[in-house]
Design a protein around this motif. Structure first.
Motif, short mmCIF file in Angstrom:
data_model
loop_
_atom_site.label_atom_id
_atom_site.label_comp_id
_atom_site.label_asym_id
_atom_site.label_seq_id
_atom_site.Cartn_x
_atom_site.Cartn_y
_atom_site.Cartn_z
N GLU A 1 -7.01 27.67 11.15
CA GLU A 1 -7.11 28.81 12.06
C GLU A 1 -7.87 28.46 13.33
N THR A 2 -8.69 27.41 13.27
CA THR A 2 -9.48 27.02 14.44
C THR A 2 -8.88 25.81 15.15
N ASN A 3 -7.63 25.43 14.76
CA ASN A 3 -7.07 24.22 15.37
C ASN A 3 -6.82 24.43 16.85
N GLN A 4 -7.06 23.37 17.62
CA GLN A 4 -6.87 23.40 19.07
C GLN A 4 -5.67 22.53 19.43
N ARG A 5 -5.03 22.90 20.55
CA ARG A 5 -3.91 22.09 21.02
C ARG A 5 -4.42 20.71 21.44
N ILE A 6 -3.64 19.69 21.09
CA ILE A 6 -3.97 18.32 21.46
C ILE A 6 -3.20 17.98 22.72
N PHE A 7 -3.84 17.29 23.68
CA PHE A 7 -3.17 17.12 24.96
C PHE A 7 -1.82 16.42 24.79
N GLY A 8 -0.81 17.01 25.47
CA GLY A 8 0.54 16.47 25.41
C GLY A 8 1.30 16.82 24.16
N ARG A 9 0.66 17.51 23.21
CA ARG A 9 1.32 17.89 21.96
C ARG A 9 1.45 19.41 21.93
N GLN A 10 2.44 19.92 22.65
CA GLN A 10 2.63 21.35 22.83
C GLN A 10 1.42 21.98 23.50
N GLU A 11 0.85 21.25 24.44
CA GLU A 11 -0.28 21.76 25.22
C GLU A 11 0.24 22.78 26.23
N GLU A 12 -0.40 23.95 26.29
CA GLU A 12 0.00 25.01 27.20
C GLU A 12 -0.94 25.07 28.39
N ILE A 13 -0.37 25.09 29.60
CA ILE A 13 -1.15 25.09 30.82
C ILE A 13 -0.57 26.14 31.76
N ASN A 14 -1.44 26.94 32.36
CA ASN A 14 -1.00 27.92 33.36
C ASN A 14 -0.95 27.24 34.72
N VAL A 15 0.24 27.18 35.29
CA VAL A 15 0.44 26.56 36.60
C VAL A 15 0.97 27.63 37.55
N ALA A 16 0.08 28.20 38.34
CA ALA A 16 0.45 29.23 39.31
C ALA A 16 1.24 30.36 38.66
N GLY A 17 0.79 30.77 37.48
CA GLY A 17 1.44 31.87 36.79
C GLY A 17 2.55 31.46 35.85
N LYS A 18 2.97 30.20 35.87
CA LYS A 18 3.99 29.72 34.95
C LYS A 18 3.34 29.24 33.65
N GLU A 19 3.96 29.55 32.53
CA GLU A 19 3.48 29.09 31.23
C GLU A 19 4.14 27.75 30.93
N VAL A 20 3.41 26.68 31.20
CA VAL A 20 3.95 25.33 31.09
C VAL A 20 3.52 24.71 29.77
N THR A 21 4.47 24.21 29.01
CA THR A 21 4.19 23.53 27.75
C THR A 21 4.60 22.08 27.88
N ILE A 22 3.66 21.17 27.65
CA ILE A 22 3.93 19.73 27.73
C ILE A 22 4.11 19.20 26.31
N ILE A 23 5.22 18.50 26.09
CA ILE A 23 5.51 17.96 24.76
C ILE A 23 5.85 16.48 24.89
N LEU A 24 5.17 15.65 24.13
CA LEU A 24 5.45 14.22 24.11
C LEU A 24 6.74 13.94 23.35
N VAL A 25 7.61 13.12 23.94
CA VAL A 25 8.80 12.63 23.24
C VAL A 25 8.86 11.11 23.40
#
Length: 450
Positions: free
Chosen positions: A299-323
């Protein structure tokens, strides 16, 4: 500690201090400096730790992070290479940045280890446990096929015969070789074992590792993972000590499931991440952490960078996923298929050493599914933008919806002007790191993780 080890450690710690106070970080350079002076320094740095090694093709970073969170329910401090720098130099740097355990006490370390680096790490450390996630084709220039990749791992495991191996029992290759180690298996057991089916022809590991006949499945979770059996020689999935009994819900942002009758949720999507949580659960149970404590950790897990990391970019909900390989990419495409809102898609392809210089794997990715999704705009970029652009063109992405932008600075600048609120970025490792650096420079990412 020998004079050489002392000098090496002092040099490494000094370089770490300088890099992180004046240069914004550096996850492997201190380790490179240290091992240049004393190649065997890891033996001294890690000798007062109980070590858990996490290896395999996909899921190492998130599995490691989840194991750390689970262990923190019992241990005050858990050492880990949270940057994902998982070769010898990066792991040496991990020990350099941490204070040594109190005299007379042992610390605990959970280390993500690159498959080809398991043996050199175990030659200096003596782990208590190995956690194996899966083996898929990945970076053929470095690893070769799945059988050579697994051999690299077990060459290291055999050097620590007393260490417990916690392996994905749905991966046939993990049950294919005799090891001197004690072993337990985890897997997904959420369907009745009544069907008789085969994996798709281009799937990794479609042959029985014992007799080389085509392997069959009672059910497949994805790729070559599932309840396998060979009708020719009798080879089959081993008994599972820990299992997912039910998958209740999957969305792009969370997964709900039952493990051994206990309900859990993680704030990240994808069947592959349920496997990662199950591996962390198995480790926790093996060291005496109870299901309620594990639920709290999840329940306390945090997003790991690049692994479905969510970032607000000028109002856009950006999700970065490593492939990085076909199986992982297809699982991400499965995840995108669960998105209920329209979104924009950015595909970034590099071919540096850390990505793998062979980009032919993109042709085994199921990109043909993308034009049927509710995607309003596509954009492709990176050093190998021509390759990923052509791949999407062949997949049937309409030219009028497809923007080509090699420059990652300009890719980031395009995000605020995309036609949807949600934007998914699928990027190889170095492209992902470059995009994160740009987003950090522009102030969209605060408090850079190191």
């Amino acid at each position: 500690m020998s004079l050489k080890s002392n000098l090496a450690t002092m040099a490494g710690k000094s370089s770490y201090w300088f890099l992180h106070n004046f240069m914004g970080g550096g996850s492997s350079l201190p380790g490179k400096i240290t091992t240049k002076i004393d190649p065997d320094v890891l033996h001294e740095l890690g000798k007062n730790y109980d070590v858990i090694i996490v290896s395999g093709t996909n899921g190492k970073t998130l599995t490691t992070a989840l194991i750390v969170q689970v262990l923190q329910e019992k241990y005050d401090k858990v050492l880990t290479n949270k940057t994902g720098s998982n070769m010898v130099q990066g792991i040496v740097s991990t020990f350099l940045e941490s204070s040594r355990p109190t005299a007379g006490k042992k610390g605990i370390a959970v280390l993500e280890v690159d498959e080809a680096n398991v043996k050199p790490i175990v030659e200096q450390l003596r782990p208590k446990m190995f956690v194996l996630t899966n083996i898929f084709r990945d970076q053929l220039d470095r690893y070769g096929e799945i059988y050579t990749t697994y051999q690299k791992i077990i060459d290291g495991i055999k050097l620590a015969p007393d260490a417990l191996v916690v392996a994905n029992g749905d991966e046939a290759i993990f049950n294919s070789k005799d090891l001197p180690n004690p072993q337990v298996y985890y897997g997904i057991k959420h369907q009745a074992a009544t069907d008789d089916r085969k994996a798709a022809p281009n799937t990794d590991g479609v042959l029985c590792p014992v007799c080389q006949h085509i392997i069959h499945f009672h059910y497949i979770t994805y790729a070559n993972l599932g309840d396998y059996f060979c009708p020719h020689c009798g080879f089959k999935r081993p008994d599972l000590k820990f299992s997912v009994n039910e998958i209740s819900a999957k969305t792009p942002t969370n997964s709900r499931f039952m493990i051994d009758g206990h309900a859990y949720q993680i704030e990240i999507g994808g069947t592959y991440n349920i496997y990662n949580a199950l591996a962390a659960y198995a480790v926790g149970r093996e060291v005496g952490i109870n299901p309620t404590q594990i639920k709290h950790a999840f329940e306390t897990n945090q997003r790991i960078f690049g692994r479905q990391e969510e970032i607000n970019v000028a109002g856009k909900e950006v999700t970065i996923i490593l492939v990085k390989n076909p199986v992982g990419t297809n699982q991400v495409i499965d995840l995108l298929a669960t998105e209920s809102e329209p979104f924009s898609f950015i595909g970034l392809l590099n071919a540096n050493y850390a990505d793998g210089i062979d980009t032919s794997w993109i042709w085994d990715g199921e990109f043909e599914r993308l034009p049927n999704m509710n995607i309003k705009q596509f954009e492709t970029g990176g050093k190998r933008y021509r390759d990923i652009t052509l791949r999407l063109q062949v997949a049937g992405v309409p030219a009028e919806q497809h923007r080509i932008q090699p420059d990652l600075e300009k890719v980031v600048a395009d995000i605020p002007n995309m036609p949807t609120k949600k934007v998914y970025i699928l990027a190889t490792y170095t492209a992902m790191m470059q995009v994160r650096a740009i987003l950090t420079k522009k102030g969209y990412i605060k408090g850079v993780k190191k």
